[in-house]
Scaffold this motif. Structure first.
Motif, PDB file in Angstrom:
ATOM      1  N   ILE A   5       0.861  -1.183   0.000  1.00  0.00           N
ATOM      2  CA  ILE A   5       0.000   0.000   0.000  1.00  0.00           C
ATOM      3  C   ILE A   5       0.897   1.232   0.000  1.00  0.00           C
ATOM      4  N   ASP A   6       0.598   2.171  -0.895  1.00  0.00           N
ATOM      5  CA  ASP A   6       1.319   3.434  -0.934  1.00  0.00           C
ATOM      6  C   ASP A   6       0.381   4.527  -0.441  1.00  0.00           C
ATOM      7  N   ARG A   7       0.679   5.050   0.748  1.00  0.00           N
ATOM      8  CA  ARG A   7      -0.158   6.101   1.333  1.00  0.00           C
ATOM      9  C   ARG A   7       0.295   7.492   0.920  1.00  0.00           C
ATOM     10  N   SER A  20      -8.994   8.805   2.540  1.00  0.00           N
ATOM     11  CA  SER A  20      -8.872   8.705   1.088  1.00  0.00           C
ATOM     12  C   SER A  20      -7.430   9.015   0.696  1.00  0.00           C
ATOM     13  N   GLY A  21      -6.986   8.433  -0.406  1.00  0.00           N
ATOM     14  CA  GLY A  21      -5.642   8.706  -0.913  1.00  0.00           C
ATOM     15  C   GLY A  21      -4.732   7.502  -1.061  1.00  0.00           C
ATOM     16  N   PRO A  22      -4.694   6.540  -0.113  1.00  0.00           N
ATOM     17  CA  PRO A  22      -3.784   5.408  -0.265  1.00  0.00           C
ATOM     18  C   PRO A  22      -4.124   4.547  -1.488  1.00  0.00           C
ATOM     19  N   ALA A  23      -3.090   3.953  -2.073  1.00  0.00           N
ATOM     20  CA  ALA A  23      -3.254   3.077  -3.227  1.00  0.00           C
ATOM     21  C   ALA A  23      -2.875   1.650  -2.842  1.00  0.00           C
ATOM     22  N   LEU A  24      -3.790   0.721  -3.079  1.00  0.00           N
ATOM     23  CA  LEU A  24      -3.518  -0.702  -2.888  1.00  0.00           C
ATOM     24  C   LEU A  24      -2.851  -1.195  -4.163  1.00  0.00           C
ATOM     25  N   LYS A  31       4.949   4.339   1.905  1.00  0.00           N
ATOM     26  CA  LYS A  31       4.670   3.029   1.343  1.00  0.00           C
ATOM     27  C   LYS A  31       4.935   1.953   2.392  1.00  0.00           C
ATOM     28  N   VAL A  32       4.062   0.973   2.420  1.00  0.00           N
ATOM     29  CA  VAL A  32       4.237  -0.143   3.344  1.00  0.00           C
ATOM     30  C   VAL A  32       4.035  -1.444   2.578  1.00  0.00           C
TER      31      VAL A  32
END
Length: 182
Positions: free
Chosen positions: A75-77, A140-144, A109-110
């Motif tokens: 996940i990239d926050r 809202s905003g993080p990308a899986l 990013k995690v």
């Protein structure tokens, strides 16, 4: 394992089921049990949360008993401080209890590799033929960017008894104390 069974070796699956859902908004209706608050990530492959509380739930069903597994995610926050969490429910019943298996809060990013063996334990819980995974983000905003579920199953056709039409000779052994009734 619970303390009553700690002296026994763990179950080992001899087969593996790997599932990487399509992380595209158009695929959510077909692949996910439920979802909300996601759209295609305009900056790359994956899904972007467009609402606080975005979530997605996937199910894994197997024809054999589930005895363990691993979840891998990325996940990239970005600059957003968001809480990301993964929960699991064993079985397929809609009223099953959700249990937390992983969470992370902050920006950036995690990547995580989350063992599911303890929650899919066949010695301490009734055996199951599947489980559900729910991922959620608080903002809202993080990308899986990545999600993979690897499920260990017990499918041992070479060790299962084989019976033939007609008379069969079967031997039974166990470690139960006292008399047995078969």
């Amino acid at each position: 394992q619970d303390s009553a069974h700690a002296h026994r070796p763990p179950y080992f699956g001899n087969s593996r089921f790997e599932y990487s859902p399509r992380l595209r908004a158009a695929a959510l209706a077909a692949d996910a049990i439920s979802s909300g608050g996601w759209q295609d990530d305009p900056d790359g492959p994956g899904l972007r949360a467009v609402a606080a509380g975005a979530h997605v739930e996937y199910g894994v069903a197997a024809a054999r008993l589930v005895c363990g597994g691993t979840l891998t995610l990325a996940i990239d926050r970005g600059d957003v401080t968001a809480r990301c969490a993964v929960e699991i429910a064993t079985g397929q019943a809609p009223d099953a209890e959700w249990r937390s298996v992983w969470e992370s809060e902050g920006p950036g990013k995690v990547q995580a590799v989350v063992p599911l063996d303890a929650l899919l334990a066949v010695r301490s819980d009734p055996p199951e033929f599947g489980y559900r995974v729910r991922l959620s983000v608080s903002e809202s905003g993080p990308a899986l960017e990545e999600l993979t579920l690897v499920t260990d199953i017990m499918a041992a056709p070479l060790s299962l008894p084989r019976l033939q039409l007609g008379d069969n000779k079967v031997a039974w052994t166990d470690e139960s104390p006292g008399p047995r009734h078969i």
